[in-house]
Design an enzyme around this catalytic site. Structure first.
Site, short mmCIF file in Angstrom:
data_model
loop_
_atom_site.label_atom_id
_atom_site.label_comp_id
_atom_site.label_asym_id
_atom_site.label_seq_id
_atom_site.Cartn_x
_atom_site.Cartn_y
_atom_site.Cartn_z
N CYS A 46 0.85 -1.19 0.00
CA CYS A 46 0.00 0.00 0.00
C CYS A 46 0.88 1.24 0.00
O CYS A 46 2.05 1.19 0.38
CB CYS A 46 -0.87 0.04 1.24
SG CYS A 46 -1.67 -1.50 1.57
N TYR A 61 -5.08 -13.54 -3.96
CA TYR A 61 -4.53 -13.06 -2.69
C TYR A 61 -5.31 -13.70 -1.54
O TYR A 61 -6.51 -13.46 -1.38
CB TYR A 61 -4.66 -11.53 -2.70
CG TYR A 61 -4.22 -10.76 -1.48
CD1 TYR A 61 -3.23 -11.19 -0.62
CD2 TYR A 61 -4.81 -9.51 -1.23
CE1 TYR A 61 -2.84 -10.42 0.47
CE2 TYR A 61 -4.43 -8.74 -0.15
CZ TYR A 61 -3.44 -9.20 0.71
OH TYR A 61 -3.07 -8.43 1.78
N HIS A 115 -2.54 -12.35 4.82
CA HIS A 115 -2.84 -11.37 5.85
C HIS A 115 -4.13 -11.70 6.60
O HIS A 115 -4.98 -10.84 6.86
CB HIS A 115 -2.87 -9.96 5.24
CG HIS A 115 -1.51 -9.55 4.75
ND1 HIS A 115 -1.26 -9.17 3.47
CD2 HIS A 115 -0.33 -9.53 5.39
CE1 HIS A 115 0.05 -8.92 3.33
NE2 HIS A 115 0.63 -9.14 4.49
N ASP A 149 3.88 -9.45 9.39
CA ASP A 149 4.50 -9.48 8.06
C ASP A 149 5.39 -8.25 7.89
O ASP A 149 6.53 -8.37 7.45
CB ASP A 149 3.38 -9.51 7.01
CG ASP A 149 3.92 -9.74 5.62
OD1 ASP A 149 5.04 -10.27 5.49
OD2 ASP A 149 3.23 -9.38 4.64
#
Ligand code: ADP
Ligand code: SF4
Length: 692
Positions: free
Chosen positions: A29, A168, A171, A265
């Protein structure tokens, strides 16, 4: 190039496409996304120019039911979003990199503030993003439809020119496919729930259908969490984390593996070091044949080589190291390893996601400004005059200003009162677990030492009279700031009452090595990292620490750096007494008076020593003294006396670096004035507006 790094520059086949080397900018991001697309595209292009073989987008919403409004991520809801992607792809490919896109459906983890559609999830569960709102359970027909959205998005991604398209599932709770995988989110009783095979069905279908749709020309990557770092209760290499990799081993063209949640992460350097994920992800290469990419805040080329040679990873994934230095690969290739601007792991960059502003980085002041201000991390305009520049103060502002000015070709003299360069950043990096922050000073100090046009003077505290006499054309004051000891801050606008010989100690005293004993009360009205790091140091030193904050939690702003939970956990586990929602109002002898933020009631707590971490006063005496002599400037050849960084307005280290850089860019260049950034106003005529 040093031949031992040759292996990093080997091309790698990823399904039907070929990366020119092993440097892989994983999705990250940046606070720009669909909101500031030109700025985002130029930022990505810079990484391609800097040598990254693959450059990816951040997560990219595929449908209005996955609407992260409030944040500024990428979007691919329909064809009207294509232009943004085409722009980025074109810029990235111009430099020979592959372009990747991380398609996402966030399932229950969105509030859908713009689309106002109910969030969706495997099971009817509360959303993570808005209290009191729940996601609706997907029917089997719905699941077919969602798979169709993924397929459409993949086709659009190919149309935009992407080479690598992600499914994806990482997360943890952030992605719908992971929500299907996780028993915590998926309590279905049909063929999409129950056994791991059933919970993995949705993910398998997505992978198969994406491959079928675009797999002939695009690589299909799977980004997946292989360890939630929750011990026995979570998904790990010892249980389903491994089984899922075994189950899907042959499907993806690329495995992008990591740990969860995001705070693990993107672990800050305060809580984890380079290559910190190795133990969790290394099993993947034993299970799959396709190439594996992973992250670990890799900045050392030797560590990168070691990861490959020892069979941990095939591609060196990086988000933060690529932000701190978009030219990291080129610097290795050109034998300029000592010039790498190493990430310090402060996570200032992640704040841009939470707060939806263009990304910033403590180490790299140009990030986010590539398009807005035309700042290139490796290029700067030549000096606009022959003026010699005196910089007073060598904190992050002074150091960066000196470096950027010397790169422009100015003759720079840097004067520092202490016997070490680096200002606050060197002092603060002595606090527990902040040692990597020293890289801010080390990088600049090293490069300055190689410059023939820079003179550095240590232990040289300058007075206004001396500065006037020296007669430099340009004078830049970067003299920093000092912590107030009167308790004035965000909560207390007036000084607190101190009576009865109470001992008030400034944070700088502890930073300078003063040892305290007994009961110490830290009053944190600054609310970022420093007070907690001081508390940690004092706990280590054996003090009895009471941590008082008007906030409802310790270090609230560090939520945006993904550290708040870990910081509070650390202080609690070290035995610090934490008192929230209270303000320090008075100190009398060894007793502090606290006031409840809600009821106004008073209480007292033992406090032999009090350290207020509240606000700072600029060290601007020199600036004012000089300006009182302004009429003599011309006689001494002085054209300007400016102040930058904390000396002007105390802020973060990132702000000081930015201020130093900006001042250097602006000198003799009025066109690059402080407010001179381009904006992206995205008014569309009624004919252009799209129907979501
Ligand atoms: P910033 O974050 O703005 O760079 P810092 O507080 O980190 O500010 O650094 C300011 C530096 O300026 C400190 O190292 C301090 O010793 C130095 N300094 C302050 N006053 C003088 C002075 N009169 N002469 C030389 N150095 C000074
Ligand atoms: Fe690294 Fe900090 Fe820059 Fe992020 S902001 S890339 S963590 S130096």
């Amino acid at each position: 190039m040093d031949p031992r790094y040759d292996i990093l520059f080997e091309p790698i086949q990823i399904g039907p496409v070929r990366a020119k080397n092993r440097f892989y900018q994983v999705p990250h991001c940046n606070g720009m996304g669909h909101r500031w697309p030109q700025a985002m595209a130029e930022m990505r292009a810079m990484k391609a120019e800097g040598g990254w073989g693959v450059v990816c987008t951040e997560e990219c919403e595929i449908h209005p039911t996955s609407d992260l409004s409030g944040l500024a991520l990428m979007r691919l809801w329909d064809d009207s979003d294509l232009a943004v992607h085409e722009l980025m792809v074109e810029k990235v490919k111009q430099h020979g990199a592959l372009a990747g896109i991380q398609l996402v459906h966030n399932g229950s983890e969105v509030a859908n503030y713009l689309s106002r559609m109910p969030p969706i999830a495997p099971t009817a569960i509360p959303t993570g993003n808005q209290p009191s709102v729940q996601a609706r359970e997907l029917s089997k027909q719905d699941i077919r439809e969602v798979r169709g959205w993924y397929r459409e998005a993949a086709l659009r991604a190919r149309k935009a020119g992407y080479d690598i398209v992600y499914v994806y599932a990482s997360h943890s709770e952030m992605t719908l496919p992971f929500q299907f995988l996780s028993k915590h989110f998926n309590q279905r009783t049909d063929e999409y729930g129950g056994s791991l095979e059933n919970r993995a069905r949705f993910l398998r279908e997505l992978l198969e259908e994406t491959k079928e749709a675009i797999g002939d020309t695009c690589a299909v990557a799977l980004r997946i969490t292989v360890d939630e770092m929750l011990g026995e209760g979570g998904y790990s290499a010892n249980n389903e984390g491994r089984e899922i990799v075994e189950m899907l081993a042959d499907l993806p063209d690329l495995w992008d593996v990591n740990v969860s949640d995001w705070s693990n992460d993107s672990m800050s350097s305060r809580f984890g070091s380079e290559a910190g994920q190795e133990d969790y992800v290394r099993f993947v290469k034993d299970v799959v044949d396709a190439p594996v990419v992973g992250v670990g805040r890799f900045t050392s080329p030797d560590t990168m080589v070691s990861q490959i040679r020892r069979g941990v990873l095939d591609l060196i994934g990086a988000a933060r190291p690529s932000i701190a230095d978009p030219f990291l690969p080129r610097k290795i290739e050109e034998d300029r390893v000592d010039e790498i601007r190493e990430c310090i792991g402060c996570n200032m960059c992640t704040t841009s996601d939470f707060l939806a502003y263009p990304m910033r980085c403590t180490q790299n002041p140009t990030t986010g400004e590539e398009w807005r201000k035309g700042w290139h991390p490796e290029k700067i305009s030549p000096a606009g005059s022959q003026d010699r520049v005196l910089i007073v103060g060598s904190g992050p502002a002074g150091l960066e200003c000196a470096l950027a000015l010397s790169n422009r070709g100015y003759h720079v003299v840097l004067s520092e009162a202490r016997d070490v360069l680096g200002g606050r950043v060197v002092q603060e990096s002595n606090l527990p677990a902040l040692s990597e922050w020293r890289r801010v000073a080390d990088h600049r100090t090293h490069l300055l030492s190689t410059k023939p046009n820079v003179e550095t003077y240590l232990a040289s505290r300058l007075t206004a009279g001396e500065i006037l006499e020296f007669g430099f054309g340009r004078i830049v004051l970067a003299t920093g700031a000092r912590w107030r000891t009167d308790g004035v801050g965000r909560g207390n606008r007036l000084p607190i009452e101190v009576t009865g010989g109470a001992e008030i100690v400034a944070p700088e005293d502890v930073l300078s090595g003063r040892k305290l004993t007994g009961h110490v009360l830290i009053f944190d009205d600054d609310q970022y990292y420093l007070a907690s790091a001081l508390a940690q140091r004092l706990c280590e030193d054996g003090c009895t620490v009471t941590f008082v904050t008007p906030s409802s939690m310790v270090s609230p702003w560090s939520e945006y750096t993904l550290e708040q939970h870990k910081i509070q956990q650390t202080l609690m586990s070290m035995g610090a007494q934490i008192i929230c929602n209270k303000t320090l109002t008075a100190v009398h002898g060894g007793t502090a008076t606290l006031e409840c933020g809600y009821l106004g009631t008073e209480s007292t707590v033992e406090a032999g020593t009090v350290i207020p971490v509240t606000s700072r006063s600029p060290n601007d005496t020199l600036y004012h003294e000089l300006h009182e002599m302004e009429e003599r400037f011309a006689d001494h050849g002085i054209k300007s006396v400016d102040r930058i960084g904390d000396c002007l307005a105390p802020g973060t280290i990132a702000m000081a670096v930015y201020a130093g850089h900006q001042h250097a860019r602006q000198l003799d260049d009025p066109a690059s004035h402080v407010s001179g950034f381009k904006r992206e106003n995205y008014f569309q005529s009624p004919q252009q507006s799209s129907q979501a």
